[in-house]
Design an enzyme around this catalytic site. Structure first.
Site, PDB file in Angstrom:
ATOM      1  N   ASP A 192       0.811  -1.213   0.000  1.00 54.79           N
ATOM      2  CA  ASP A 192       0.000   0.000   0.000  1.00 54.79           C
ATOM      3  C   ASP A 192       0.848   1.269   0.000  1.00 54.79           C
ATOM      4  OD1 ASP A 192      -2.392  -1.221   0.042  1.00 54.79           O
ATOM      5  OD2 ASP A 192      -2.687  -1.096   2.217  1.00 54.79           O
ATOM      6  N   TYR A 248      39.596   7.521 -12.662  1.00 57.91           N
ATOM      7  CA  TYR A 248      39.235   6.340 -11.867  1.00 57.91           C
ATOM      8  C   TYR A 248      40.269   5.243 -12.139  1.00 57.91           C
ATOM      9  CZ  TYR A 248      35.114   9.230 -12.255  1.00 57.91           C
ATOM     10  OH  TYR A 248      34.268  10.320 -12.265  1.00 57.91           O
ATOM     11  N   ARG A 270      36.470  12.568  -8.678  1.00 59.70           N
ATOM     12  CA  ARG A 270      35.663  13.433  -9.576  1.00 59.70           C
ATOM     13  C   ARG A 270      35.436  14.732  -8.821  1.00 59.70           C
ATOM     14  NH1 ARG A 270      32.030  10.155 -10.730  1.00 59.70           N
ATOM     15  NH2 ARG A 270      30.252  10.649  -9.389  1.00 59.70           N
ATOM     16  N   HIS A 288      28.323   4.635 -10.734  1.00 57.68           N
ATOM     17  CA  HIS A 288      26.982   4.820 -10.182  1.00 57.68           C
ATOM     18  C   HIS A 288      26.791   4.028  -8.886  1.00 57.68           C
ATOM     19  CE1 HIS A 288      25.082   6.280 -14.212  1.00 57.68           C
ATOM     20  NE2 HIS A 288      25.779   7.204 -13.583  1.00 57.68           N
ATOM     21  N   HIS A 303      33.599   8.960 -18.844  1.00 57.95           N
ATOM     22  CA  HIS A 303      32.305   9.649 -18.991  1.00 57.95           C
ATOM     23  C   HIS A 303      32.518  11.050 -19.536  1.00 57.95           C
ATOM     24  CE1 HIS A 303      33.037  11.973 -15.285  1.00 57.95           C
ATOM     25  NE2 HIS A 303      33.342  10.851 -14.674  1.00 57.95           N
ATOM     26  N   GLU A 323      32.375  18.116 -14.683  1.00 53.24           N
ATOM     27  CA  GLU A 323      32.648  17.016 -13.756  1.00 53.24           C
ATOM     28  C   GLU A 323      33.678  16.010 -14.267  1.00 53.24           C
ATOM     29  OE1 GLU A 323      29.311  14.180 -13.458  1.00 53.24           O
ATOM     30  OE2 GLU A 323      28.109  15.655 -14.513  1.00 53.24           O
ATOM     31  N   HIS A 341      26.691  17.905 -18.322  1.00 51.98           N
ATOM     32  CA  HIS A 341      25.350  17.734 -18.881  1.00 51.98           C
ATOM     33  C   HIS A 341      24.519  18.939 -18.475  1.00 51.98           C
ATOM     34  CE1 HIS A 341      24.173  16.554 -14.783  1.00 51.98           C
ATOM     35  NE2 HIS A 341      25.261  15.808 -14.777  1.00 51.98           N
ATOM     36  N   HIS A 355      19.802  15.393 -15.249  1.00 48.57           N
ATOM     37  CA  HIS A 355      20.295  15.385 -16.630  1.00 48.57           C
ATOM     38  C   HIS A 355      19.199  16.075 -17.419  1.00 48.57           C
ATOM     39  CE1 HIS A 355      23.071  11.654 -15.913  1.00 48.57           C
ATOM     40  NE2 HIS A 355      23.433  12.720 -15.247  1.00 48.57           N
ATOM     41  N   ASP A 402      23.936  19.510  -8.432  1.00 51.77           N
ATOM     42  CA  ASP A 402      24.659  18.270  -8.703  1.00 51.77           C
ATOM     43  C   ASP A 402      26.135  18.524  -8.415  1.00 51.77           C
ATOM     44  OD1 ASP A 402      25.570  15.877  -9.686  1.00 51.77           O
ATOM     45  OD2 ASP A 402      24.990  16.231 -11.762  1.00 51.77           O
ATOM     46  N   ASP A 418      28.971  12.251  -4.554  1.00 45.52           N
ATOM     47  CA  ASP A 418      28.231  12.935  -5.609  1.00 45.52           C
ATOM     48  C   ASP A 418      26.800  13.051  -5.102  1.00 45.52           C
ATOM     49  OD1 ASP A 418      26.825  13.750  -7.855  1.00 45.52           O
ATOM     50  OD2 ASP A 418      27.866  12.376  -9.226  1.00 45.52           O
ATOM     51  N   GLU A 442      32.914  18.010  -9.285  1.00 47.35           N
ATOM     52  CA  GLU A 442      31.773  18.447 -10.097  1.00 47.35           C
ATOM     53  C   GLU A 442      31.153  19.717  -9.540  1.00 47.35           C
ATOM     54  OE1 GLU A 442      28.433  15.676 -10.181  1.00 47.35           O
ATOM     55  OE2 GLU A 442      27.666  16.661 -11.994  1.00 47.35           O
TER      56      GLU A 442
HETATM   57  N1  GLY Z   1      24.866  12.905 -10.275  1.00 48.25           N
HETATM   58  C1  GLY Z   1      24.653  12.498 -11.594  1.00 48.25           C
HETATM   59  C2  GLY Z   1      25.684  13.024 -12.481  1.00 48.25           C
HETATM   60  O1  GLY Z   1      26.681  13.546 -12.027  1.00 48.25           O
HETATM   61  O2  GLY Z   1      25.549  13.012 -13.665  1.00 48.25           O
HETATM   62 MN    MN Z   2      26.430  15.452 -13.046  1.00 48.98          MN
HETATM   63 MN    MN Z   3      26.818  14.290 -10.034  1.00 49.00          MN
END
Ligand code: GLY
Ligand code: MN
Ligand code: MN
Length: 407
Positions: free
Chosen positions: A34, A358, A375, A220, A320, A354, A324, A331, A248, A237, A377
């Site tokens: 529920d 790694y 990273r 991720h 990556h 960002e 974005h 995103h 972000d 992150d 960002e």
């Molecule tokens: N936190 C998602 C990204 O950095 O794209």
């Molecule tokens: Mn991001």
């Molecule tokens: Mn991020």
């Protein structure tokens, strides 16, 4: 609601005079049994109506704005809280007509019949296939692209919300730097973000990544359940959403409060890459330039410390993109190319920056570099005076991080 009205007008001005736009927001989703997931409206619908209840359809044309919404329900309202309801909708939402959502099948065909151009997108749309069946194929057009372009260019109202979201997230990252100790678990650090976000009427814009040691190399990673050790780096992150707008941020710092020499070497390359990338974020520049420049600095840096040879593929360490669009969605919407060429930065766009490196355990790599995932960002608003880093008050220089951590 005035701001939403002016957005509807701006959108209508880009289509035929008798065009009709149909937007739908999502219903609530079941989590289990529920229990429902907390409701979050569809971004396009929220952007153009300002209305945050589930199960609504908006029908927008130059001479009429109609909204279909849930009726008031005294029994349900005892459990779930007050609904706006049909009789109060026109005043609250600045609509011309308000109908119970249960009358959609009866009323929508009449509205559709008045127009030759019906703008509707079915993707992920509540009652989408029913609506689609009501629209003659010859009249059907897509509105998504025009809305995406509007959302890509943030207005002052949106920018102030994004600044606020950024400032809340900055506070949470600062607290994490101050509180972390070896022996803590990643979820204890995650809880600091929960606390700061909720205490500021914000929520997570996406599942936070709180990744110690080797987990920092999992892009991720969201389990956030491992113990933090003295010599680990901690990559976080995490960004909040405030009134529908995301932030972000990623920072990476040593659990002990002191970077090792190897960690410093890699960190300095990422930081330099991030700074050169930000320098590329100005009106008129190619939006891919930050990635080209960040990748160049990372490659040169990794070559200089012997981790890469000139012909190696950088994607082994940096797999990556560098940024974005950011806005109502983390995103965010907006094309990256126009007719197959990268578009140019314009005022009011917001993009993350960002870069990262790694380094997983690998027999060919000196062990001092193993499990270093870094990273950095930030969120950058493009202004006519150059890049404005919305998250710029959060420390990222090595000395500043070490100093905030040992205070
Ligand atoms: N936190 C998602 C990204 O950095 O794209
Ligand atoms: Mn991001
Ligand atoms: Mn991020």
């Amino acid at each position: 609601m005035m701001i939403h009205k002016s957005r509807r007008e701006k959108l209508l001005n880009q289509i035929e005079d008798n065009g009709l736009i149909i937007l739908s927001t999502n219903p609530e989703n079941i989590r289990n049994g529920d229990v429902l997931y907390p409701f979050r409206p569809d971004s396009d619908f929220w952007y153009l109506t300002g209305f945050k209840e589930p199960e609504c359809i908006a029908v927008i044309s130059k001479d009429n704005y109609s909204i279909f919404l849930r009726e008031r329900d005294p029994e349900r309202e005892i459990w779930d809280g007050e609904r706006l309801g049909v009789s109060r909708a026109n005043e609250a939402l600045m609509s011309d007509n308000a109908f119970p959502i249960s009358e959609l099948n009866q009323k929508l065909p009449q509205l559709i019949s008045k127009s030759e151009h019906i703008y509707f997108d079915i993707d992920n749309t509540y009652r989408g296939s029913e609506i689609l069946e009501m629209i003659p194929k010859s009249k059907l057009k897509s509105i998504k692209h025009l809305i995406n372009e509007m959302r890509l260019h943030k207005d002052e109202h949106e920018i102030s919300l994004m600044r606020h979201a950024a400032s809340i997230s900055v506070k949470a990252h600062e607290l994490a730097m101050q509180k972390v100790r070896s022996g803590m678990f990643e979820y204890e650090i995650t809880s600091l973000f929960d606390q700061i976000f909720r205490a500021n009427n914000a929520e997570h814009a996406y599942p936070p990544i709180v990744a110690g040691g080797k987990n920092s190399c999992i892009l991720h990673y969201i389990n956030n359940d491992q113990e933090l050790h003295e010599n680990d780096l901690l990559l976080i992150d995490s960004g909040c959403e405030y009134e529908g707008y995301a932030s972000d941020i990623t920072r990476t710092f040593p659990v002990s409060g002191k970077f090792s020499n190897a960690q410093k070497e890699i960190y300095s390359i990422v930081l330099e890459a991030q700074k050169v990338a930000i320098d590329e974020m100005y009106v008129g520049n190619n939006i891919r330039a930050p990635h080209f420049e960040a990748s160049r600095v990372i490659k040169e840096g990794l070559i200089s410390i012997g981790l890469m040879k000139p012909n190696d593929d950088i994607r082994k360490f940096y797999m990556h993109g560098t940024g974005h669009w950011l806005g109502m969605d983390v995103h965010d919407v907006g094309d990256y190319n126009i007719e197959d060429s990268p578009r140019r930065f314009e005022e009011g766009m917001v993009m993350t920056v960002e870069p990262g490196i790694y380094i997983r355990g690998d027999a060919k790599i000196d062990t001092k570099f193993h499990n270093i995932g870094i990273r950095i960002e930030d969120d950058v608003l493009i202004t006519k005076n150059g890049p404005e880093v919305l998250t710029g008050s959060l420390v990222k220089e090595i000395d500043d991080i070490e100093s905030i951590m040992t205070k």
